[in-house]
Design a protein around this motif. Structure first.
Motif, PDB file in Angstrom:
ATOM      1  N   TRP A   1     -51.749  -1.890 -17.578  1.00 45.74           N
ATOM      2  CA  TRP A   1     -52.779  -1.584 -16.591  1.00 45.74           C
ATOM      3  C   TRP A   1     -52.241  -0.695 -15.476  1.00 45.74           C
ATOM      4  O   TRP A   1     -52.989   0.073 -14.882  1.00 45.74           O
ATOM      5  N   THR A   2     -50.960  -0.778 -15.204  1.00 41.56           N
ATOM      6  CA  THR A   2     -50.360   0.060 -14.159  1.00 41.56           C
ATOM      7  C   THR A   2     -50.506   1.531 -14.527  1.00 41.56           C
ATOM      8  O   THR A   2     -50.838   2.361 -13.682  1.00 41.56           O
ATOM      9  N   ALA A   3     -50.275   1.842 -15.804  1.00 39.49           N
ATOM     10  CA  ALA A   3     -50.417   3.224 -16.282  1.00 39.49           C
ATOM     11  C   ALA A   3     -51.866   3.696 -16.155  1.00 39.49           C
ATOM     12  O   ALA A   3     -52.133   4.837 -15.738  1.00 39.49           O
ATOM     13  N   VAL A   4     -52.805   2.817 -16.485  1.00 37.34           N
ATOM     14  CA  VAL A   4     -54.234   3.150 -16.391  1.00 37.34           C
ATOM     15  C   VAL A   4     -54.624   3.331 -14.922  1.00 37.34           C
ATOM     16  O   VAL A   4     -55.332   4.288 -14.563  1.00 37.34           O
ATOM     17  N   HIS A   5     -54.141   2.431 -14.078  1.00 40.66           N
ATOM     18  CA  HIS A   5     -54.412   2.506 -12.637  1.00 40.66           C
ATOM     19  C   HIS A   5     -53.852   3.807 -12.059  1.00 40.66           C
ATOM     20  O   HIS A   5     -54.516   4.467 -11.252  1.00 40.66           O
ATOM     21  N   HIS A   6     -52.651   4.189 -12.488  1.00 44.45           N
ATOM     22  CA  HIS A   6     -52.023   5.438 -12.046  1.00 44.45           C
ATOM     23  C   HIS A   6     -52.893   6.642 -12.444  1.00 44.45           C
ATOM     24  O   HIS A   6     -53.077   7.574 -11.665  1.00 44.45           O
ATOM     25  N   PHE A   7     -53.437   6.592 -13.673  1.00 42.08           N
ATOM     26  CA  PHE A   7     -54.324   7.652 -14.166  1.00 42.08           C
ATOM     27  C   PHE A   7     -55.546   7.783 -13.251  1.00 42.08           C
ATOM     28  O   PHE A   7     -55.913   8.880 -12.845  1.00 42.08           O
ATOM     29  N   TYR A   8     -56.172   6.640 -12.919  1.00 41.39           N
ATOM     30  CA  TYR A   8     -57.364   6.642 -12.057  1.00 41.39           C
ATOM     31  C   TYR A   8     -57.044   7.203 -10.672  1.00 41.39           C
ATOM     32  O   TYR A   8     -57.816   7.976 -10.112  1.00 41.39           O
ATOM     33  N   LYS A   9     -55.896   6.804 -10.117  1.00 38.58           N
ATOM     34  CA  LYS A   9     -55.496   7.302  -8.795  1.00 38.58           C
ATOM     35  C   LYS A   9     -55.281   8.811  -8.824  1.00 38.58           C
ATOM     36  O   LYS A   9     -55.704   9.533  -7.918  1.00 38.58           O
ATOM     37  N   LYS A  10     -54.628   9.273  -9.888  1.00 41.16           N
ATOM     38  CA  LYS A  10     -54.363  10.713 -10.044  1.00 41.16           C
ATOM     39  C   LYS A  10     -55.688  11.479 -10.163  1.00 41.16           C
ATOM     40  O   LYS A  10     -55.865  12.536  -9.551  1.00 41.16           O
ATOM     41  N   GLN A  11     -56.632  10.930 -10.937  1.00 43.68           N
ATOM     42  CA  GLN A  11     -57.934  11.579 -11.109  1.00 43.68           C
ATOM     43  C   GLN A  11     -58.713  11.630  -9.792  1.00 43.68           C
ATOM     44  O   GLN A  11     -59.392  12.606  -9.504  1.00 43.68           O
ATOM     45  N   ALA A  12     -58.589  10.588  -8.985  1.00 42.55           N
ATOM     46  CA  ALA A  12     -59.273  10.554  -7.682  1.00 42.55           C
ATOM     47  C   ALA A  12     -58.754  11.678  -6.778  1.00 42.55           C
ATOM     48  O   ALA A  12     -59.520  12.325  -6.068  1.00 42.55           O
ATOM     49  N   VAL A  13     -57.446  11.924  -6.834  1.00 37.61           N
ATOM     50  CA  VAL A  13     -56.834  12.987  -6.030  1.00 37.61           C
ATOM     51  C   VAL A  13     -57.270  14.358  -6.552  1.00 37.61           C
ATOM     52  O   VAL A  13     -57.545  15.278  -5.777  1.00 37.61           O
ATOM     53  N   LEU A  14     -57.361  14.482  -7.889  1.00 37.74           N
ATOM     54  CA  LEU A  14     -57.731  15.762  -8.506  1.00 37.74           C
ATOM     55  C   LEU A  14     -59.220  16.064  -8.422  1.00 37.74           C
ATOM     56  O   LEU A  14     -59.627  17.210  -8.583  1.00 37.74           O
ATOM     57  N   TYR A  15     -60.032  15.028  -8.170  1.00 41.01           N
ATOM     58  CA  TYR A  15     -61.498  15.177  -8.229  1.00 41.01           C
ATOM     59  C   TYR A  15     -62.051  16.365  -7.434  1.00 41.01           C
ATOM     60  O   TYR A  15     -62.820  17.148  -7.978  1.00 41.01           O
ATOM     61  N   PRO A  16     -61.664  16.550  -6.153  1.00 37.68           N
ATOM     62  CA  PRO A  16     -62.254  17.676  -5.413  1.00 37.68           C
ATOM     63  C   PRO A  16     -61.993  19.037  -6.074  1.00 37.68           C
ATOM     64  O   PRO A  16     -62.897  19.874  -6.143  1.00 37.68           O
ATOM     65  N   ILE A  17     -60.794  19.265  -6.575  1.00 32.24           N
ATOM     66  CA  ILE A  17     -60.471  20.549  -7.193  1.00 32.24           C
ATOM     67  C   ILE A  17     -61.145  20.677  -8.559  1.00 32.24           C
ATOM     68  O   ILE A  17     -61.611  21.747  -8.941  1.00 32.24           O
TER      69      ILE A  17
END
Length: 194
Positions: A76-92
């Protein structure tokens, strides 16, 4: 048919330009050269997926699912990391999507055609004004609808129960946002000497 398509084209243009304005404001970009350097390429229009309340490009989610299947993403840590990364990338990613939509629907590449910027910025203000006017007129219809009015003794009682049209917080917020958007567009035209 034709009118709806015209509105769709106008909204695609507004979407792209409002994302551009937000990008300039957030990044505190002050020159055309810097904007052109930082502006992402439009790329291809991608499908988006609502993954647990977070919008993610379908291609990115497919990559995660592949990593889960192959054992690269183990917990789940890997999945959570993916979600966090996507949240940061979302505006761009959203800006790229808007630019791709503009290019697909209008054939305009903002990165290569900065001569169209001023006209597109002004057009986006007219579109936003039209949207706010539509919201106001839609709410105003509610206040003049005889079936809605018949449950109240008079207009004063109706205003006490549902609030007056003039003090509608949603409409007031939209007007405030419109004012801020107009200001941001004027600043951009001035800053970039368009």
């Amino acid at each position: 048919g034709l009118q709806a398509y015209g509105i769709f084209k106008e909204l695609v243009c507004y979407y792209a330009i409002s994302e551009l304005v937000a990008f300039v404001e957030t990044g505190k970009i002050k020159s055309t050269a810097v904007l052109l350097e930082k502006l992402p390429a439009a790329g291809k229009l991608q499908q988006w997926v609502n993954a647990g309340g977070q919008l993610i490009p379908a291609g990115e989610l497919d990559k995660l699912l592949k990593q889960v299947r192959t054992g690269k993403a183990k917990n789940w840590t890997a999945v959570h990391h993916f979600y966090k990364k996507q949240a940061v990338l979302y505006p761009i990613q959203k800006l790229q999507h808007a630019l791709a939509a503009l290019q697909t629907v209008h054939g305009i590449n903002l990165k290569k055609n900065n001569t169209a910027w001023k006209q597109l910025l002004q057009q986006s203000v007219y579109t936003r004004e039209w949207m706010v006017k539509g919201i106001y007129e839609s709410r105003a219809k509610d206040y003049s609808n005889p079936f809605r009015k018949m449950v109240y003794e008079n207009r004063k009682e109706m205003d006490q129960v549902i609030g007056s049209l003039e003090h509608n917080s949603f409409i007031n917020q939209e007007n405030e946002d419109l004012g801020a958007y107009k200001k941001a567009v004027q600043n951009m035209i001035k800053t970039f000497k368009l």
